[in-house]
Motif scaffolding. Structure first.
Motif, PDB file in Angstrom:
ATOM      1  N   ALA A  97      20.180   0.015   8.117  1.00 58.47           N
ATOM      2  CA  ALA A  97      21.422   1.067   7.258  1.00 58.47           C
ATOM      3  C   ALA A  97      22.497   1.012   8.095  1.00 58.47           C
ATOM      4  N   GLU A  98      23.323  -0.026   9.193  1.00 58.38           N
ATOM      5  CA  GLU A  98      24.022  -0.836   9.047  1.00 58.38           C
ATOM      6  C   GLU A  98      24.289  -2.118   8.168  1.00 58.38           C
ATOM      7  N   LEU A  99      23.008  -2.704   8.492  1.00 59.57           N
ATOM      8  CA  LEU A  99      22.936  -3.657   7.075  1.00 59.57           C
ATOM      9  C   LEU A  99      22.729  -3.335   5.632  1.00 59.57           C
ATOM     10  N   GLY A 100      22.883  -2.584   5.818  1.00 60.15           N
ATOM     11  CA  GLY A 100      23.445  -2.006   4.356  1.00 60.15           C
ATOM     12  C   GLY A 100      24.634  -1.775   4.610  1.00 60.15           C
ATOM     13  N   GLU A 101      25.485  -1.237   5.135  1.00 60.32           N
ATOM     14  CA  GLU A 101      26.945  -0.237   5.217  1.00 60.32           C
ATOM     15  C   GLU A 101      27.779  -2.653   5.688  1.00 60.32           C
ATOM     16  N   LEU A 103      26.454  -5.187   4.489  1.00 63.90           N
ATOM     17  CA  LEU A 103      26.283  -5.831   2.718  1.00 63.90           C
ATOM     18  C   LEU A 103      27.428  -5.109   1.817  1.00 63.90           C
ATOM     19  N   ASN A 104      27.539  -3.514   1.927  1.00 65.04           N
ATOM     20  CA  ASN A 104      28.846  -3.167   0.821  1.00 65.04           C
ATOM     21  C   ASN A 104      30.030  -3.491   1.240  1.00 65.04           C
ATOM     22  N   THR A 109      24.455  -6.364  -2.290  1.00 62.33           N
ATOM     23  CA  THR A 109      23.741  -5.005  -2.090  1.00 62.33           C
ATOM     24  C   THR A 109      22.393  -5.704  -1.689  1.00 62.33           C
ATOM     25  N   GLU A 110      21.996  -4.964  -1.269  1.00 56.06           N
ATOM     26  CA  GLU A 110      20.284  -4.995  -0.615  1.00 56.06           C
ATOM     27  C   GLU A 110      19.610  -5.763  -2.224  1.00 56.06           C
ATOM     28  N   ALA A 142      21.972 -14.357   5.787  1.00 52.65           N
ATOM     29  CA  ALA A 142      21.394 -13.831   4.439  1.00 52.65           C
ATOM     30  C   ALA A 142      21.213 -14.902   4.174  1.00 52.65           C
ATOM     31  N   ARG A 143      22.210 -16.092   3.554  1.00 54.43           N
ATOM     32  CA  ARG A 143      21.899 -16.593   2.309  1.00 54.43           C
ATOM     33  C   ARG A 143      20.427 -17.229   2.072  1.00 54.43           C
ATOM     34  N   GLN A 144      20.404 -17.975   3.322  1.00 56.37           N
ATOM     35  CA  GLN A 144      18.749 -19.055   3.965  1.00 56.37           C
ATOM     36  C   GLN A 144      17.967 -18.048   2.952  1.00 56.37           C
TER      37      GLN A 144
END
Length: 293
Positions: A97-101, A103-104, A109-110, A142-144
């Motif tokens: 959930a924290e990851l989604g926040e 990213l936002n 986006t996921e 995240a990019r890799q």
């Protein structure tokens, strides 16, 4: 097993795209062994995996084959992910959930789409927001991961296009990088996580599985550290075995200056998922998850 046609694309029984049904050459077993395997797994969970009679039964059943439909359940028990989950203080769902926040907040986006990758590159170039060192490390990871997911089993039906499995793959790899900050993400991890997702329907089970595989000395611990220390050791052992078992081949490769690390690194760090015969790959994984690397 016959290849199946989905969306005008021909796939073999393992889900990989093929040019024609003639390319499907895997071993065909019925799932008659599954009931026996269920009984053995129940023994494993109640008595533990270390008892020689249980290990012998598992080896025999793996040799027989015919258990592909329940491989996810088998691997969960072999890897002991329930024990890993019990002794590890990590809230997977909360961290997702924290990851989604996060990213936002970065305008992401996921997703593993090109737009996300371009956005991250722009962020790292300082075009939008001032970034802390921790932000930079997180965005690079995240990019890799996004780049590697696009290159991971691109002909498998679960990973063609923007699929929910790709999103799950992104989550579990980002979660592992967050859990083990000393290792983070390393190329090769995506193949193993993607393999697990082919057989496990529960995303969180895949996370606990890769955590067990990457952090346990029984499996691939220290294969992904900065010095690749265990990989170097295994390369030396493999070289000695090759000279002992296949002397002429070892001499020939040595004459061409082909060191074992040049070809075994992808075998070990991708858990043999780069091999062409998928039945062989799955059997190797069965045995490694049962007995260790």
């Amino acid at each position: 097993m016959a290849a199946t046609r989905t969306h005008a694309q021909l796939f073999n029984s393992h889900g990989f795209a093929v040019m024609s049904a003639a390319e499907e050459y895997n071993m065909s077993y019925e799932d008659s062994v599954c009931e026996t395997f269920k009984e053995v797994l129940a023994e494993c969970e109640s008595c533990g995996m270390r008892k020689p009679p249980i290990l012998l039964k598992c080896r025999q059943l793996i040799k027989v084959g015919g258990h592909n439909s329940m491989r996810g359940d088998i691997w969960r028990v072999f890897l002991g992910i329930s024990e890993t989950k019990t002794r590890t203080n990590f809230d997977y769902k909360g961290n997702v959930a924290e990851l989604g926040e996060r990213l936002n907040k970065c305008g992401l986006t996921e997703s593993t789409c090109d737009a996300n990758i371009r956005r991250i590159s722009a962020l790292l170039d300082g075009q939008y927001l001032p970034l802390s060192e921790e932000d930079i490390k997180w965005l690079r990871n995240a990019r890799q991961i996004m780049l590697d997911i696009g290159r991971t089993f691109p002909t498998h039906r679960l990973y063609i296009g923007e699929t929910k499995e790709k999103i799950s793959l992104l989550r579990v790899l980002m979660m592992y990088a967050k859990f083990n900050t000393s290792v983070g993400y390393c190329q090769g991890m995506a193949y193993i996580a993607a393999l697990l997702l082919m057989h496990m329907t529960n995303e969180e089970d895949v996370f606990w599985s890769i955590l067990t595989i990457f952090d346990s000395e029984k499996y691939l611990a220290r294969f992904y550290d900065r010095k690749l220390s265990r990989m170097q050791t295994c390369g030396g052992i493999f070289s000695l075995l090759l000279k002992d078992r296949q002397t002429k081949l070892a001499q020939h490769l040595d004459s061409l200056s082909i060191h074992p690390l040049m070809y075994i690194t992808s075998w070990f760090m991708c858990l043999f998922t780069t091999l062409p015969c998928w039945d062989t790959v799955l059997t190797i994984c069965d045995l490694i998850f049962l007995e260790g690397g």
